[in-house]
Design an enzyme around this catalytic site. Structure first.
Site, PDB file in Angstrom:
ATOM      1  CG  ASP A 126      13.775 -18.285  -6.262  1.00 59.59           C
ATOM      2  OD1 ASP A 126      14.995 -18.182  -6.486  1.00 59.59           O
ATOM      3  OD2 ASP A 126      13.151 -17.455  -5.571  1.00 59.59           O
ATOM      4  CG  ASP A 182      -1.906   1.125   1.247  1.00 58.59           C
ATOM      5  OD1 ASP A 182      -1.758   2.054   0.433  1.00 58.59           O
ATOM      6  OD2 ASP A 182      -2.838   1.063   2.066  1.00 58.59           O
ATOM      7  CG  ASP A 194      18.830 -20.484  -6.748  1.00 61.75           C
ATOM      8  OD1 ASP A 194      19.911 -20.195  -6.213  1.00 61.75           O
ATOM      9  OD2 ASP A 194      17.792 -19.821  -6.613  1.00 61.75           O
TER      10      ASP A 194
END
Length: 564
Positions: free
Chosen positions: A301, A25, A305
């Protein structure tokens, strides 16, 4: 972590500004100390926020009452921080047109974007603060651009270390005005940069990860953090999560480069945090752990890697943020990208393995007992005085035992619930067979006890008639095999009523056998006779004796075996 990055501080112009607000936000305030600070576009802070937004591929959108992001959470955090100051990425991109981009490179730890504003070009660079600082020759300070002095560098590095020690992730930004027609191959574009400042971002740990790490430690599983973040940041996070103690050591990529494979294999036994590492370092670390005889699970991920994930015994890819390359080489994909899910998988895996062991031990000991009953009765030549040899169990009775009283409890054991203590045991050796030497000895002892008691009960019935002898042997064997199903579970401290399927199997098997004893068709089919109350007293006595002997024997053997 939650993978919801939030920029909490920004260093610019030798000042650290704090930012209120959390998540994506873009509502928040900048503070200079305790005082609200108004950000202007041409100020040191404004320029830092501006470069952070231009060197960025993420976007933020508002859907109903919630803000969502597209792209990397770290980049989104920079956009949110700029929006809190009234600097919107979409408006900036209208003035600064995209020309080309050098994506983030794990080797160089930076990302570069060239944008053009009319006849003026600007190269925006974002990346690891120490790398960006080395590429910078100037500092934007108090509205002017001055050459970076040794004192400036010392002040910046001191601020970096202070924020990194708080477990915050640091991202620095710099820029340089160039010819808008400059090509990507011009290596001078990323040198002599103007350093504007750096962001300090936080990513809160998931609430469940603390308990997951505790379970890992109690289960004999060691957690190692391998990250591209600053060493101080990595140590702080690892310490807060309980992975390492507060005064633990950490190694970075430079340290690993100086070590031989032998030295690294020795160091990995004592170090659990590795920072500023490259793809080749991750592969070396996996191999070093494997050299020490450990089973290695590697999570990842990104593309960088993938080699380490492939080299590990168990490669684990992230299902949400993981790249296709990493998913292809992985053995397991975590669909929710949650570390706690891995620990749950270990818990379930251990439970499945234990249930397989229970079923195997139960079936082997039960079938071995049946064979021994026949062997002992034939060896003792029971029943010869009547002119007919007593063999303990008739063929039809053996088939009945295997179909009814062996199969149903074995199926119930296969769905046993996981015991709470399952994550307090050390991992089993990878070379240990399902039916280990200890379990083989215990099963043999149990089989011998069951066989002896069964033959004894058969001999008791044989004194009255051959049919009663077979009936007593069959009934005692079935009862003891049903009891055996629980003695297998007692090794894991499981109560009888904790498995409703086993209770059902026990009741069903026992009542089916009663039908065989007290119905004419059952008597005719299996050649049995009804048992009197006194006969049941013998059955109960034999069951108690066998239960006591097998339980005591199993525990004694396990104690002696483990002491050895």
């Amino acid at each position: 972590t939650k993978n919801e990055m939030t920029a909490q501080y920004v260093w610019a112009g030798h000042k650290v500004f704090s930012i209120s607000g959390a998540g994506y936000d873009p509502t928040g305030t900048f503070y200079d100390g305790q005082t609200d600070y108004t950000v202007t576009a041409d100020s040191n802070l404004g320029m830092t926020l501006k470069i952070g937004s231009l060197c960025n591929n993420a976007t933020i959108q508002k859907h109903t009452n919630a803000w969502t992001i597209t792209g990397d959470p770290t980049e989104a955090a920079l956009i949110v921080a700029a929006r809190k100051a009234g600097i919107e990425k979409e408006k900036l991109e209208k003035h600064y047109q995209f020309v080309w981009e050098k994506p983030f490179d794990a080797q160089h730890k930076t990302m570069s974007v060239l944008r053009a504003n009319g006849n003026e070009g600007i190269v925006c660079v974002k990346g690891a603060p120490d790398i960006v600082l080395k590429q910078s020759a100037f500092l934007q300070n108090k509205g002017t651009i001055d050459r970076l002095s040794p004192q400036d560098i010392q002040d910046i590095e001191a601020a970096m270390h202070e924020l990194a020690r708080q477990g915050l992730r640091l991202i620095a930004v710099a820029y340089k005005k160039v010819d808008p027609d400059a090509g990507m191959t011009d290596n001078t574009l990323e040198s002599d940069l103007i350093f504007t400042g750096f962001f300090a971002l936080a990513d809160a740990p998931r609430p469940e990860v603390f308990q997951a790490i505790k379970e890992c430690k109690s289960a004999g599983i060691r957690i190692v953090m391998i990250t591209g973040d600053h060493k101080e940041t990595a140590l702080k996070i690892a310490s807060d999560l309980g992975i390492v103690e507060k005064n633990a050591r950490a190694l970075d990529g430079n340290d690993l480069e100086k070590m031989s494979d032998r030295q690294l294999a020795q160091e990995v036994s004592n170090v659990s945090v590795y920072a500023r590492v490259l793809a080749q370092h991750k592969v070396r670390l996996v191999k070093a752990f494997k050299t020490n005889g450990l089973v290695v699970a590697m999570t990842g991920d990104g593309v960088n890697d993938a080699p380490a994930v492939k080299a590990a015994d168990i490669g684990i890819a992230m299902g949400i943020t993981g790249t296709d390359v990493t998913k292809e080489v992985a053995d397991i994909i975590i669909t929710d990208d949650n570390f706690a899910s891995i620990i749950k998988a270990i818990r379930y895996g251990r439970g499945i393995y234990e249930n397989i062991v229970k079923s195997v031990c139960y079936l082997i000991s039960a079938n071995m007992a049946e064979l021994l009953v026949v062997f002992f009765t034939m060896f003792l030549h029971l029943g010869e005085h009547s002119g007919q040899l007593f063999v303990g169990l008739l063929p039809i009775q053996l088939i009945w035992v295997n179909l009814i009283t062996d199969g149903i409890p074995a199926l119930a054991l296969s769905v046993d619930k996981t015991n709470d203590s399952i994550m307090t045991r050390m991992p089993r050796p990878r070379t240990e067979p399902i039916f280990s030497r200890l379990r083989a000895i215990q099963s043999l002892l149990v089989s011998i006890c069951i066989a002896i008691v069964t033959v004894g009960g058969g001999w008791y019935g044989l004194q009255k008639s051959m049919a009663l002898g077979y009936t007593m042997a069959l009934t005692i064997l079935i009862t003891l095999e049903l009891v055996r199903a629980q003695t297998v579970r007692s090794e894991y401290n499981l109560s009888f009523f904790s498995n409703k399927w086993l209770v059902g199997a026990f009741v069903a098997s026992f009542f089916v056998h009663l039908g065989v004893l007290y119905t004419k068709i059952g008597n005719k089919l299996l050649q049995t006779v009804p048992l009197a109350l006194s006969d049941w007293g013998v059955v109960i006595f034999c069951t108690v004796v066998a239960w006591s002997l097998t339980t005591l024997g199993q525990r004694s053997i396990a104690k002696v075996y483990r002491q050895r």
